[in-house]
Enzyme design. Sequence first.
Site, PDB file in Angstrom:
ATOM      1  N   CYS A 288       0.833  -1.199   0.000  1.00 34.74           N
ATOM      2  CA  CYS A 288       0.000   0.000   0.000  1.00 34.74           C
ATOM      3  C   CYS A 288       0.875   1.260   0.000  1.00 34.74           C
ATOM      4  CB  CYS A 288      -0.963  -0.059   1.177  1.00 34.74           C
ATOM      5  SG  CYS A 288      -2.440   0.879   0.874  1.00 34.74           S
TER       6      CYS A 288
ATOM      7  N   HIS B 119      -3.574  -5.854   0.844  1.00 32.68           N
ATOM      8  CA  HIS B 119      -3.448  -6.202   2.248  1.00 32.68           C
ATOM      9  C   HIS B 119      -4.556  -7.220   2.543  1.00 32.68           C
ATOM     10  CE1 HIS B 119      -5.995  -2.527   2.418  1.00 32.68           C
ATOM     11  NE2 HIS B 119      -6.644  -3.222   3.306  1.00 32.68           N
TER      12      HIS B 119
END
Lengths: 245, 450
Positions: free
Chosen positions: A97, A199
């Site tokens: 991310c 994630h």
Amino acid sequence: MADGQLRIGALYPNEMNIYADRGNIAVLTARCRWRGIEATVTALGLGDEIDSDAFDLFYLGGGQDDDQRRCAEDLVAVKKEALTAASQRGAVLLGVCGGYQLFGHWYELEDERIEGLGLLDVETVRAPGARLIGNIAIELDGGDGDPGGILAGFENHGGRTLLRPGATPLGRVLKGHGNDGSSGFEGCRSAHTIGTYLHGPLLPANAWFADWLIQMAVGEAQSLPQLDDDLEELAHADALKAAGL
Amino acid sequence: MSRLRIALATAIARLAAVGLRLVGSGATSLPGKILTRLAPEAIAAKAANLERGCAVVSATNGKTTTCAMVASILSADGATTVHNRAGANMAGGIAATLLTEEGDFGLFEVDEFWLDGLVPQLRPRATLLANLFRDQLDRYGELDQIIERWRRVAESPDAGSVVLNADDPLVAGLGAGAEKPFYFGIEDETIGEANPQHASEQAQCPVCHKQFSYSRYFVGHLGHYSCSNGHPGRPAPDVSASSVALDGLRGSRFTLRMGGEDFPVALQLPGLYNVYNAVAAAALGVALGIQPTVIASAIEQTSAAFGRAETVQIGGRDASIMLVKNPAGANEVLRTLADDPGDNDLLIILNSRIADGRDVSWIWDADFELLAASSGVIVCSGERAPQIALRLKYAGIAPERIAIEADLPTALELATSNSSERLVILPTYTAMLALRELLVGRGELTEALA
């Protein structure tokens, strides 16, 4: 690398941890421990200088805008040289991310362009439109030494990451948005340096991928015996199902 | 013209509410949505008609329980509340409450992201901002955005008296721009921890941007903090709890200080997080001008809302149901569980619908490691059961203690057949609704209680 040992450098664990990045570290350390490989985790925070040879794997997670900006400044000012050397030496660097964005050349925050590490040949822009949020599945094609297979996870990012010509994506989007919502690509990989928006966290939902990272980090000579992965496989199947596969 | 439109819209929306009840629908906010669609000014007009005004409560964690306590305080003070007690806390739910309930005092829990839109319409006498934790990032983006919205609320005259948590630096910092902020907190440094829990929010001094340093952490990033460069830190609370004694799942005792006077309180709800809810409710009561003696006794009499540590009988056993929805809240529940002297059986139900947060990552930020020292089987259920089972494995819980049963009725049977100990059920939000329906179907919960 040191014998029978995985030395993890956790970058900014206090600032860059918003998508349960701890889960990734937990999976790496437990899967080493269960195989008799000693795993150590060292927090590398703001201002800390890094010994580039002291770690086999670096992890950088996601953060809120302000924290990510402070970490970007610190990365470039304090850690860039060591991380670049580690990357060239073949240490594993995993950015998830915000960490992925920081591995690229730069990312945009509002009207500002913030410099990154330039380890991956990508740049991240802001585009009008909603954040790219949802369950995602991507396929690794098995080329260039990657093990091939499907990664499942959850993505949540405002930035659109663009691969520069010649850059290799981590995988092809099967379900979800990926790097920019339109290219069909997700993540980026250059040798042992990997960036991704997945994630969920990434490694609990994809234990096979964690083992691949461990193998790269500790070296091919270290055997990684098969573990009892019944629960890991159920969780992987569940994440794939959530993504619509 | 406007009055006529509101009257007409009210009539239509009431009709819809009656229709929904006839078909047995629990759609609590639909009539409200009809009302605000037909007459957008209806919330403001109906709120202005409340004889004794209204109060607003927002927080990431504890809104429903805190409001239950405030409702008990208000009713002890002789008010009849118009209160969205079922937890429908966006515009539609609040409009529906104003539409269907009669009373002289409005009490509204408001979703964090709807607060800045609703406060100017409700114009409360007091606004309680109790805490901010990361929660459901897939729905709301990041915490920074909520703080900015709350800042506008705290600085607006529409908010009335602003009641803030002194121990939450993210919330207490909003007092800088508020007219006459009123603070509550915990004053007991013998409880809590010296070190932060994992996934605590970071807070920095607004003047020099250095991270606050803490002498004590109570719940997540809530605690006693200060700026090491000497800038203002934690404000002194006007209402506080001290001498806190936690008694596992049974409840707690503490001394509640209001207006310089001390009141011993025995709380029927467990955990330090409920002490916070109680002190917050008391502070709101004081800000509304209610007598401290009335407040203290009303808080003692508050029992749990459904799913918030309420005890029910399931399969002939005592069962506690405690909602878990984000790491900070889950950690407090897990800590309360770990501190409880009893050997409890556990059923965890994980869903990932919109109201639960579609992203199940948060379970990795919650300290399930706290369960590793206990014994007994943990049944994992819900739509994402394998995810919670895997989380438990990496938390150090022996695989033979972990059972997966996605189907809720079967999981409940399995969990109640394990032993005769107390059963503790930790559901996410939509899992809690499914559980409630199941228990009503089994005849173990009456509709009235649900």
